[in-house]
Design a protein around this motif. Sequence first.
Motif, mmCIF file in Angstrom:
data_model
loop_
_atom_site.group_PDB
_atom_site.id
_atom_site.type_symbol
_atom_site.label_atom_id
_atom_site.label_comp_id
_atom_site.label_asym_id
_atom_site.label_seq_id
_atom_site.Cartn_x
_atom_site.Cartn_y
_atom_site.Cartn_z
ATOM 1 N N SER A 1 -7.598 4.872 4.693
ATOM 2 C CA SER A 1 -8.047 6.114 5.335
ATOM 3 C C SER A 1 -9.080 6.831 4.457
ATOM 4 O O SER A 1 -10.103 7.325 4.953
ATOM 5 C CB SER A 1 -6.848 7.028 5.604
ATOM 6 O OG SER A 1 -7.268 8.246 6.189
ATOM 7 N N VAL A 2 -8.817 6.877 3.150
ATOM 8 C CA VAL A 2 -9.748 7.509 2.207
ATOM 9 C C VAL A 2 -11.066 6.740 2.161
ATOM 10 O O VAL A 2 -12.158 7.329 2.182
ATOM 11 C CB VAL A 2 -9.126 7.587 0.800
ATOM 12 C CG1 VAL A 2 -10.174 8.052 -0.226
ATOM 13 C CG2 VAL A 2 -7.929 8.513 0.792
ATOM 14 N N ASN A 3 -10.981 5.402 2.115
ATOM 15 C CA ASN A 3 -12.183 4.574 2.052
ATOM 16 C C ASN A 3 -13.072 4.755 3.279
ATOM 17 O O ASN A 3 -14.305 4.756 3.187
ATOM 18 C CB ASN A 3 -11.806 3.100 1.895
ATOM 19 C CG ASN A 3 -11.260 2.784 0.516
ATOM 20 O OD1 ASN A 3 -11.532 3.501 -0.447
ATOM 21 N ND2 ASN A 3 -10.489 1.715 0.409
ATOM 22 N N GLN A 4 -12.442 4.915 4.442
ATOM 23 C CA GLN A 4 -13.212 5.129 5.670
ATOM 24 C C GLN A 4 -14.012 6.427 5.598
ATOM 25 O O GLN A 4 -15.174 6.484 6.018
ATOM 26 C CB GLN A 4 -12.279 5.150 6.878
ATOM 27 C CG GLN A 4 -11.671 3.800 7.227
ATOM 28 C CD GLN A 4 -10.722 3.877 8.413
ATOM 29 O OE1 GLN A 4 -10.975 4.608 9.370
ATOM 30 N NE2 GLN A 4 -9.614 3.145 8.344
ATOM 31 N N LYS A 5 -13.385 7.479 5.043
ATOM 32 C CA LYS A 5 -14.069 8.771 4.941
ATOM 33 C C LYS A 5 -15.180 8.719 3.899
ATOM 34 O O LYS A 5 -16.273 9.245 4.117
ATOM 35 C CB LYS A 5 -13.059 9.857 4.592
ATOM 36 C CG LYS A 5 -12.025 10.116 5.684
ATOM 37 C CD LYS A 5 -11.007 11.164 5.232
ATOM 38 C CE LYS A 5 -9.946 11.397 6.307
ATOM 39 N NZ LYS A 5 -8.909 12.372 5.876
ATOM 40 N N MET B 1 -14.458 -1.823 1.462
ATOM 41 C CA MET B 1 -15.479 -1.586 2.476
ATOM 42 C C MET B 1 -15.003 -1.953 3.877
ATOM 43 O O MET B 1 -15.766 -1.895 4.837
ATOM 44 C CB MET B 1 -16.744 -2.380 2.141
ATOM 45 C CG MET B 1 -17.418 -1.963 0.841
ATOM 46 S SD MET B 1 -17.949 -0.229 0.870
ATOM 47 C CE MET B 1 -19.227 -0.294 2.107
ATOM 48 N N GLY B 2 -13.728 -2.329 3.984
ATOM 49 C CA GLY B 2 -13.175 -2.653 5.292
ATOM 50 C C GLY B 2 -13.346 -4.088 5.724
ATOM 51 O O GLY B 2 -12.977 -4.460 6.840
ATOM 52 N N ASN B 3 -13.905 -4.918 4.847
ATOM 53 C CA ASN B 3 -14.082 -6.332 5.184
ATOM 54 C C ASN B 3 -12.760 -7.091 5.024
ATOM 55 O O ASN B 3 -12.011 -6.849 4.067
ATOM 56 C CB ASN B 3 -15.143 -6.968 4.285
ATOM 57 C CG ASN B 3 -16.501 -6.320 4.464
ATOM 58 O OD1 ASN B 3 -17.059 -6.327 5.555
ATOM 59 N ND2 ASN B 3 -17.029 -5.745 3.394
ATOM 60 N N LEU B 4 -12.508 -7.992 5.919
ATOM 61 C CA LEU B 4 -11.275 -8.770 5.875
ATOM 62 C C LEU B 4 -11.275 -9.681 4.654
ATOM 63 O O LEU B 4 -12.256 -10.376 4.374
ATOM 64 C CB LEU B 4 -11.153 -9.618 7.149
ATOM 65 C CG LEU B 4 -9.835 -10.375 7.351
ATOM 66 C CD1 LEU B 4 -8.683 -9.405 7.557
ATOM 67 C CD2 LEU B 4 -9.958 -11.330 8.553
#
Length: 374
Positions: free
Chosen positions: A257-261, A280-283
């Motif tokens: 959640s923090v990384n997304q913001k 960075m949200g990469n799988l």
Amino acid sequence: MKHKKFLLIALICLIGIGISFLLFSAHRPFKDLEAADITSASVRLSPPDTTIQIVETEELVSYLNEVVIYNKRNVEKCIAPYFKARRYTLQDLERHPKYIQEFYQSMLDSGLSPSTVIRRHANVRKCLQYAFQIGLIKSNPADRVEKPRKIKYEATIYNEEELNILFKTVKGDPLELAVIVGAFYGLRRSEVVGLKWDAIDFKKKTISIRHTVVQFNLDGQNQIVRKDSTKTKSSCRTLPLVPPFELLLHHLKEEQSVNQKVCGDCYCRDYLEYIYVDAMGNLIKPNFITQHFEILLKKNNLKKIRFHDLRHSCASLLYANGVALKDIQEWLGHSDIGTTSNIYTHLDYSNKVSSANAILPCYPQTLRAEPIGQ
């Protein structure tokens, strides 16, 4: 109805591109099939007096992308050329199964492992079974040859003390999640990467294994396949959510959640439903687990094992602590209890000492000594 000179290559390629999902565009009887023109888009069998065309369907494309693609390369690159060069017909193979045996031996002579040859035997047998089912041959010659015996793999495992050291070493590392679920739940790497948030029930305290992510190399290109299925039906299982893992999941959820913001539009939103992603949200890729695990062990002077050996370690610890084989089978998701007993029950030395002491009373008094370990 006679079937002359139907090249084995035609049927092999049919299997290779997903025979189960092909549709016949013309419902005509097979006649004197002699030649096969194989293309990437379709298979066209062109006998002298009729044409039977087998075309791709939407279902076939999906099947190719998720299942057959693993065997397709084997068929096109390894199996088909061998039989095509020798121009064996189905009737030749039915009369002389030794031709198939010679193919297996040639692969072994070239340095391939028995396990690889066994997998290619499965491709050949499936092809010939289809020929048998539709009446092109009267029996499956692949059932009359001897396939190689698989060499039993002796896994190297971690005991309880070694696992505790590993858990401390991996704390805060990108591999922490993989190591915990690999060692405690015995998950395969495809199951680790395939974990989704909707598989976690924080109220009922359960974790469900039902989605996998597989990585493989095809013609020099890395391919990723995500699918709502597991290795076998038995691999789909629901396990208890233990407190240490639950705490880690809550931490990861907050971290994502923090990384997304922080990353904003730069954050990859293609894998929001997955648990195992980077900053960075990469799988996280399955191969990363394998490669980074080896590096981590070497860097910290820990005993070298494969990541998959954590699954073996899990099973062996369960067994050493009195868990029944049937329960271990269900925990690991094996379809056959024989797999559990043959591969994963590595007795530690203390178990062997206990077994030796148990049979000492059977020997004559003159041959007895003090119990082992005393």
